[in-house]
Scaffold this motif. Sequence first.
Motif, PDB file in Angstrom:
ATOM      1  N   ILE A   1       0.870  -1.177   0.000  1.00 39.21           N
ATOM      2  CA  ILE A   1       0.000   0.000   0.000  1.00 39.21           C
ATOM      3  C   ILE A   1       0.905   1.224   0.000  1.00 39.21           C
ATOM      4  N   PHE A   2       0.601   2.223  -0.821  1.00 36.28           N
ATOM      5  CA  PHE A   2       1.320   3.492  -0.780  1.00 36.28           C
ATOM      6  C   PHE A   2       0.545   4.460   0.106  1.00 36.28           C
ATOM      7  N   PHE A   3       1.207   5.011   1.127  1.00 33.09           N
ATOM      8  CA  PHE A   3       0.604   6.081   1.943  1.00 33.09           C
ATOM      9  C   PHE A   3       1.389   7.353   1.647  1.00 33.09           C
TER      10      PHE A   3
ATOM     11  N   LEU B   1      -3.718  11.118  -7.902  1.00 30.76           N
ATOM     12  CA  LEU B   1      -3.648   9.886  -7.099  1.00 30.76           C
ATOM     13  C   LEU B   1      -4.279   8.701  -7.829  1.00 30.76           C
ATOM     14  N   GLU B   2      -5.401   8.961  -8.488  1.00 27.85           N
ATOM     15  CA  GLU B   2      -6.083   7.863  -9.192  1.00 27.85           C
ATOM     16  C   GLU B   2      -5.211   7.327 -10.321  1.00 27.85           C
ATOM     17  N   LYS B   3      -4.508   8.227 -10.988  1.00 27.26           N
ATOM     18  CA  LYS B   3      -3.633   7.806 -12.081  1.00 27.26           C
ATOM     19  C   LYS B   3      -2.462   6.975 -11.548  1.00 27.26           C
TER      20      LYS B   3
ATOM     21  N   THR C   1       0.324   1.909 -11.264  1.00 27.59           N
ATOM     22  CA  THR C   1       1.141   0.980 -10.462  1.00 27.59           C
ATOM     23  C   THR C   1       0.355  -0.232  -9.985  1.00 27.59           C
ATOM     24  N   GLY C   2      -0.966  -0.125  -9.955  1.00 22.06           N
ATOM     25  CA  GLY C   2      -1.771  -1.213  -9.425  1.00 22.06           C
ATOM     26  C   GLY C   2      -1.708  -1.310  -7.916  1.00 22.06           C
ATOM     27  N   VAL C   3      -1.200  -0.251  -7.280  1.00 26.63           N
ATOM     28  CA  VAL C   3      -1.052  -0.244  -5.828  1.00 26.63           C
ATOM     29  C   VAL C   3      -2.081   0.696  -5.216  1.00 26.63           C
ATOM     30  N   HIS C   4      -2.715   0.257  -4.129  1.00 21.87           N
ATOM     31  CA  HIS C   4      -3.683   1.086  -3.419  1.00 21.87           C
ATOM     32  C   HIS C   4      -2.957   2.316  -2.867  1.00 21.87           C
ATOM     33  N   CYS C   5      -3.373   3.520  -3.261  1.00 20.40           N
ATOM     34  CA  CYS C   5      -2.701   4.763  -2.844  1.00 20.40           C
ATOM     35  C   CYS C   5      -3.625   5.582  -1.951  1.00 20.40           C
ATOM     36  N   ILE C   6      -3.070   6.084  -0.848  1.00 20.92           N
ATOM     37  CA  ILE C   6      -3.858   6.884   0.094  1.00 20.92           C
ATOM     38  C   ILE C   6      -3.108   8.182   0.365  1.00 20.92           C
ATOM     39  N   ALA C   7      -3.785   9.298   0.219  1.00 19.30           N
ATOM     40  CA  ALA C   7      -3.189  10.590   0.564  1.00 19.30           C
ATOM     41  C   ALA C   7      -3.408  10.850   2.046  1.00 19.30           C
ATOM     42  N   GLY C   8      -2.406  11.406   2.718  1.00 16.24           N
ATOM     43  CA  GLY C   8      -2.583  11.613   4.155  1.00 16.24           C
ATOM     44  C   GLY C   8      -1.628  12.617   4.749  1.00 16.24           C
ATOM     45  N   ASN C   9      -1.867  12.888   6.013  1.00 16.49           N
ATOM     46  CA  ASN C   9      -0.982  13.720   6.826  1.00 16.49           C
ATOM     47  C   ASN C   9      -1.027  13.117   8.226  1.00 16.49           C
ATOM     48  N   ALA C  10      -0.033  12.300   8.533  1.00 21.58           N
ATOM     49  CA  ALA C  10      -0.076  11.534   9.780  1.00 21.58           C
ATOM     50  C   ALA C  10      -0.118  12.428  11.008  1.00 21.58           C
TER      51      ALA C  10
ATOM     52  N   LEU D   1      -6.238   4.263   5.861  1.00 22.01           N
ATOM     53  CA  LEU D   1      -5.115   3.311   5.872  1.00 22.01           C
ATOM     54  C   LEU D   1      -5.472   2.067   6.690  1.00 22.01           C
ATOM     55  N   ARG D   2      -6.139   2.283   7.830  1.00 22.93           N
ATOM     56  CA  ARG D   2      -6.549   1.133   8.651  1.00 22.93           C
ATOM     57  C   ARG D   2      -7.482   0.212   7.866  1.00 22.93           C
ATOM     58  N   LYS D   3      -8.457   0.830   7.191  1.00 19.94           N
ATOM     59  CA  LYS D   3      -9.404   0.022   6.406  1.00 19.94           C
ATOM     60  C   LYS D   3      -8.677  -0.733   5.302  1.00 19.94           C
ATOM     61  N   ALA D   4      -7.746  -0.040   4.645  1.00 19.37           N
ATOM     62  CA  ALA D   4      -7.015  -0.670   3.538  1.00 19.37           C
ATOM     63  C   ALA D   4      -6.170  -1.835   4.027  1.00 19.37           C
ATOM     64  N   ILE D   5      -5.572  -1.674   5.205  1.00 17.06           N
ATOM     65  CA  ILE D   5      -4.753  -2.767   5.757  1.00 17.06           C
ATOM     66  C   ILE D   5      -5.635  -3.999   6.010  1.00 17.06           C
TER      67      ILE D   5
END
Length: 740
Positions: A125-127, A143-145, A150-159, A168-172
Amino acid sequence: MSTARKSHSKRKEVALLGNPNCGKTTVFNGLTGMRHTTGNYPGVTVERRTGTLVLDEGPVTILDLPGTYSLSPHSIDEEIVHNVLLGMQQGTPAPDLVVLILDASNLERNLYLASQVLEIGLPVIFFLNMWNLALDEGMQIDLEKLQELTGVHCIAGNARTGMGLPDLRKAIGKHLKDTPLPKKPGVLSPKLDKRVEDEVHALCEKIQATFAQRHKAACGEALRLISDTWRGSPLLKNNSNGDELWKAAEQVRARLKSAGVDWAAAEAESRYQSIAALISRILTYRPDASLSLSDRLDSVFTHKFWGLVIFMLLMGLVFQSIFSWAEPLMGVVESFVQAIAAFITGLLPEGVLRSLIVDGIIAGVGNVAVFLPQIFLLFFFIALFEDFGYMARAAFVLDRVMKKVGLNGKAFLPLLSSFACAIPGVMATRTIQDPKDRLATILVAPLMSCSARLPVYALMIGAFIPAVPVLGIFDLKGVTLLSMYFLSIIAGLGMAALFRNTLLKGPHSPFVLELPPYRIPQLRSVLLIVWDRSKEFLFRAGTIIFAISIVLWFLANYPKSESQVQHFEQARLQATQTLSGEDLTRTLLQIDHKQASEELTYSFAGRLGKLIEPVIQPLGFDWKIGVGLIASFAAREVLVSTLAIVYNVGNDGSETSVDLIHKLRNQVSPETGAPVYTPLVAISLMVFFVLACQCMSTVAIVRKETNSWRWPLFMIAYMTLLAWLGSFVVFQGGRLLGFS
């Protein structure tokens, strides 16, 4: 579910990975909160931090891997990352899922590691952390592109703000349940020159067996074998065919060189070509984008002159706070330790068990615990500066100074930290990448004049150095104290230069570091780091301190003489029968002090003092000072209380004790009638304490950080020799010059 079935279920493990300063630790803390533990990987000192993420699907283990820029391992940290991802790390199976933290504001460089990780074939997963900074800098990431290519689930964030963490939790949870593989990893695969590609495939066949069915992972390793001449690769070290592989790689390089191919740049160039192609499709800049805030701040913080001035001001603040702000808290800890000792004293009857617990364990561990506030403050400032993004700038500014003694800028802060206490200083060397630089810094950190030496300086200077004016504004006492600090700095830097040019000789590592963006420090994250490091110091080093405290207690209390005990009991009985009131109280106290002094003389520690007397006499020391030197191995400041016992002043002797100072000034040698203590002896003793390694907790932490007894023993040996030589030169040289 039955208990038996539960015991066989394996908890899923997710590895957090990313470049240094990408915000990985903040993501880890955001996912796990306080539910994490720290330990070392088996056989190495690299920290292994794991935590628990509670999902609807069940608890998941989160493994926080060290930050790395690539899978070409050049340090222990990077070797660990490489081995864990490939399932080659002892006791740590390959993770079920990798969460790759990417700095969205520096995406192109971060995708280099991503391209290597995708080849391994693990679910990823890309965060994209620090999404807000990317927007501030005018970046527009599709992000969608990125996800589509890449075929990798991408999530934009600010930890820091928690943005993206719920996703990210849901994706994991989803990935662990469905375990999908990357659909299009080829988009980031290196586009190799045909001649390089043929060589890679040929070499790949030789290592294919090591990587089971993962052909792309084997090819990635083969490419790194060709492009990287560092022989520390685990593939070479842990493989019985390592030498054969190395020769094969050298032959490949020779063939490529003769064909005019730059083999050293083959991997980097080809990967960055693929990354550049991807970036051109997903990243654009707003037309109004201007110079970032980080760039504007860097023009000041990394300035050749102002950068140094700001650094000195900040370090002055740290120094001042460690010595002044920590003092009240140290008093609280000391009072707490004394209260525990008093409680145990009241609880247990007088005897061996009470003495062991109160005088041995509580006193020994308490001597170290009292420094916890200083250590806490130091870790707080380090974590605060790190979180703000300043520490990398400080290392950059100081690199020019440290380079002159064979170290690099990252060594400065550990050495500076050691002025408060060598323990956090040694622990702070973990940020130094080069193993020889790190080891040299560890070996000289205890030479920095820590606060535990201050009581010794205070006693000797107060008793024997006159307050003679110097230059009209200073006095000799202050100048003497300052000289001890200068001596420690000169000795530390000198030994570092010596080690780097002899024992630890080797090419100096280039000082390459990334300057992270400035960020507003997050108090919760800072406190979690401080808590982790402080807890580790207290509990892990404490186990060794606990054991050594018991040994020292035994040496100072045994053997006992029955006739000696009976003699003092008789004296007490006689005093009770003949005296009363204050006279009786004073006489009984004197008897207690005298008994303590004679029992120490009769003990193993006393005998050791006599044993080493011939060795320390050339330094101006007698056997009683020798007892103090031995006892102060536990902690330097123990010398003061030991001298108080030896000279019959009592256990309450301190560096400002008028009685102890009076006793020391009036001590005469029974053989010659000459004073035992003179200003020259006092300076000789202080020089010995500047240079000697008399701190069991420092030895314990060096043992832990180097994962061997070899280096702490070497450190004790060289520092003891250095201390003896330093004191010898001072005392004998002073006598030759007519000083006394």
